[in-house]
Design a protein around this motif. Structure first.
Motif, short mmCIF file in Angstrom:
data_model
loop_
_atom_site.label_atom_id
_atom_site.label_comp_id
_atom_site.label_asym_id
_atom_site.label_seq_id
_atom_site.Cartn_x
_atom_site.Cartn_y
_atom_site.Cartn_z
N SER A 107 0.91 -1.18 0.05
CA SER A 107 -0.06 -0.06 0.08
C SER A 107 0.82 1.15 0.25
O SER A 107 0.57 2.21 -0.67
CB SER A 107 -0.94 0.14 1.27
OG SER A 107 -0.23 0.04 2.38
N MET A 111 -0.08 3.29 -3.24
CA MET A 111 -0.84 4.24 -2.94
C MET A 111 -0.67 5.69 -3.54
O MET A 111 -1.49 6.44 -4.02
CB MET A 111 -1.32 4.51 -1.36
CG MET A 111 -2.27 5.51 -0.86
SD MET A 111 -2.54 5.58 0.82
CE MET A 111 -2.43 3.91 1.54
N TRP A 304 -4.75 -4.54 -1.04
CA TRP A 304 -3.58 -4.27 -1.65
C TRP A 304 -2.64 -5.25 -1.96
O TRP A 304 -1.86 -5.11 -2.98
CB TRP A 304 -2.93 -3.13 -0.48
CG TRP A 304 -3.58 -1.91 -0.39
CD1 TRP A 304 -4.40 -1.29 0.72
CD2 TRP A 304 -3.28 -0.93 -1.12
NE1 TRP A 304 -4.49 -0.06 0.41
CE2 TRP A 304 -4.06 0.13 -0.63
CE3 TRP A 304 -2.68 -0.79 -2.46
CZ2 TRP A 304 -4.14 1.57 -1.17
CZ3 TRP A 304 -2.81 0.59 -3.03
CH2 TRP A 304 -3.44 1.72 -2.44
#
Length: 463
Positions: A107, A111, A304
């Motif tokens: 993540s 992200m 994720w």
């Protein structure tokens, strides 16, 4: 809503700025890494005006805000007086299970690039749709320029992921981005395409095309981080500025071409083959199960772990069937929220569910999940049922995502059109979205938000 006031309240309730190691944000959430999570008052934060809920997952204390998260984040960073990268490495060492740390790592890498990745993927999908429909030609200048805008991210993904991975591994992100740039350097790509031979100090180099690749640069960035720590200990500070970077490049770039890259590519192919093998056992059952539980996985941040697999499928085999199964779940949550919006009598709930429905059609489900469906419980269950049925339909028609990555919503639908043209595969995918939406909507109307539930909501309001 006063964003400054909300930011102050959140900071106070997570244990004060002294308890915050770092904070970043995604589309809807503030994601804190705290020194001591026990100091955070989870229930108090959940009840703050402007907060939907709190999720603790992947080593992060996540405060779900919704569409205003960027404004709250701006106030938080002002108040704590440090940017996300101003973090002490020793204090932020991940704890928890291996899987939890892996999810947190993935993540952290993906992200920061998810927004532009989704935008590039959606643009690429629209270009495919326009050419398939005959409204645009690949020879047109407008197509060529927009294609570069859409494909540039994916072609040079090793550079962008290199930078992001550098930050995640807490090493020099410009070095890791430079390693990524070396992997996709035009001369090396041309040599691979021409089938030329190459050696380094008499060591044969297995040339490969690393454009659009994911795994090689992540492993290379990890190696950079480990090597940098060693070099910083043994090289005098007066020489570190130049020689640390120099030694890293001299070691890691050749190593990436000789060892890390080839091993990563073969591993990526095995991962793609493994995912396809599991999918081929029964696409219908796989779709029914995965789509049925997907939004639960999203709630806990477990999704994720699938993102690299989806992107890896695109880069290795040219399409991804997993997102083809899961895309409908966004529409299922939206359908449930839309049903509540139609039946709710409370002004606040009707307004919230209407806004959540609009966000859902745009691919953002947190307002629907945390603001409407999950608090009411039954609509969330109906949405999971709708998602499962949609996933089964998508599996039956072998729905696939092509050439990019779409995170959800109506604008990502063109990503599922085969570049060869419209087919039953795409029509089946579109049907899966309608079935998910309609099933969740009807079930919520009939069983998910009954008169009794509405009366209880009114009692809570007047209590």
């Amino acid at each position: 809503m006063s964003y400054e006031r909300l930011a102050k309240q959140i900071i106070e309730e997570v244990g004060g700025k002294e308890n915050i190691n770092s904070v970043i944000h995604c589309v809807t959430r503030l994601r804190f890494k705290l020194k001591n999570e026990s100091l955070a008052n989870k229930e108090t934060i959940k009840n703050l005006d402007g907060v939907m809920t709190v999720v603790i997952s992947g080593g992060q204390f996540q405060v779900v805000i919704g569409e205003h998260v960027s404004k709250v984040f701006a106030e938080v960073t002002k108040l704590i007086g440090k940017a996300p990268e101003d973090v002490d490495t020793e204090e932020t060492t991940e704890k928890g299970s291996i899987f939890s740390r892996f999810v947190s790592l993935i993540s952290g890498i993906f992200m920061p690039v998810m927004g532009v990745m989704a935008a590039a993927g959606i643009l690429k999908g629209f270009l495919v749709a326009l050419t398939v429909l005959g409204w645009m030609s690949e020879e047109m200048g407008v197509y060529k320029i927009l294609f570069v805008a859409s494909d540039g991210f994916f072609y040079f993904m090793p550079i962008l992921l290199g930078f992001s991975a550098g930050k995640t591994f807490k090493t020099n992100s410009y070095i890791t981005a430079t390693v990524g740039a070396a992997l996709v350097y035009p001369t090396m790509v041309e040599m691979y395409n021409a089938g030329e031979a190459l050696s380094f100090l008499q060591i044969p180099v297995v040339l490969m095309n690393y454009t659009q690749s994911v795994v090689p640069i992540i492993l290379a960035a990890f190696f950079v981080a480990k090597l940098e720590k060693v070099l910083l200990k043994i090289i005098p500070k007066s020489l570190q500025l130049i020689f640390v970077s120099l030694i890293i490049l001299v070691i890691v770039v050749p190593l990436s071409f000789i060892v890390i890259g080839p091993i990563s590519v073969y591993a990526s192919q095995l991962l793609a083959d493994g995912a396809m093998a599991l999918y081929s056992l029964s696409p219908v059952i796989t779709g029914l199960f995965l789509a049925g539980v997907w939004q639960i996985a999203v709630m806990f941040g477990l999704h994720w772990a699938f993102i690299p697999i989806m992107i890896n499928n695109i880069t290795t085999i040219g399409f991804d069937p997993i997102n083809g199964l899961l895309y409908c779940t966004v529409f299922a949550q939206t359908g449930a929220a839309l049903a509540v919006a139609l039946k709710a009598k409370q002004t606040k709930l009707k307004s919230l569910s209407t806004t959540a429905s609009i966000s859902g059609f745009l691919g953002i489900t947190e307002p629907a999940i945390y603001g409407v469906n999950l608090p009411l419980k039954r609509p969330f269950i109906m949405a999971c049922i709708g998602g499962g049925l949609g996933g089964a339909v998508a599996g039956f028609f072998s729905a696939k995502m092509y050439g990019g990555f779409a995170s959800g919503g109506v604008f990502g639908i063109p990503m599922f059109i085969d570049p060869e043209g419209l087919s039953a595969q795409f029509y089946g995918f579109a049907l899966s979205l309608l079935i998910s939406l309609a099933t969740a909507f009807v079930l919520t109307l009939l069983f998910g938000y009954t008169k009794e539930i509405a009366e209880k909501q009114e009692e809570k309001k007047s209590a």
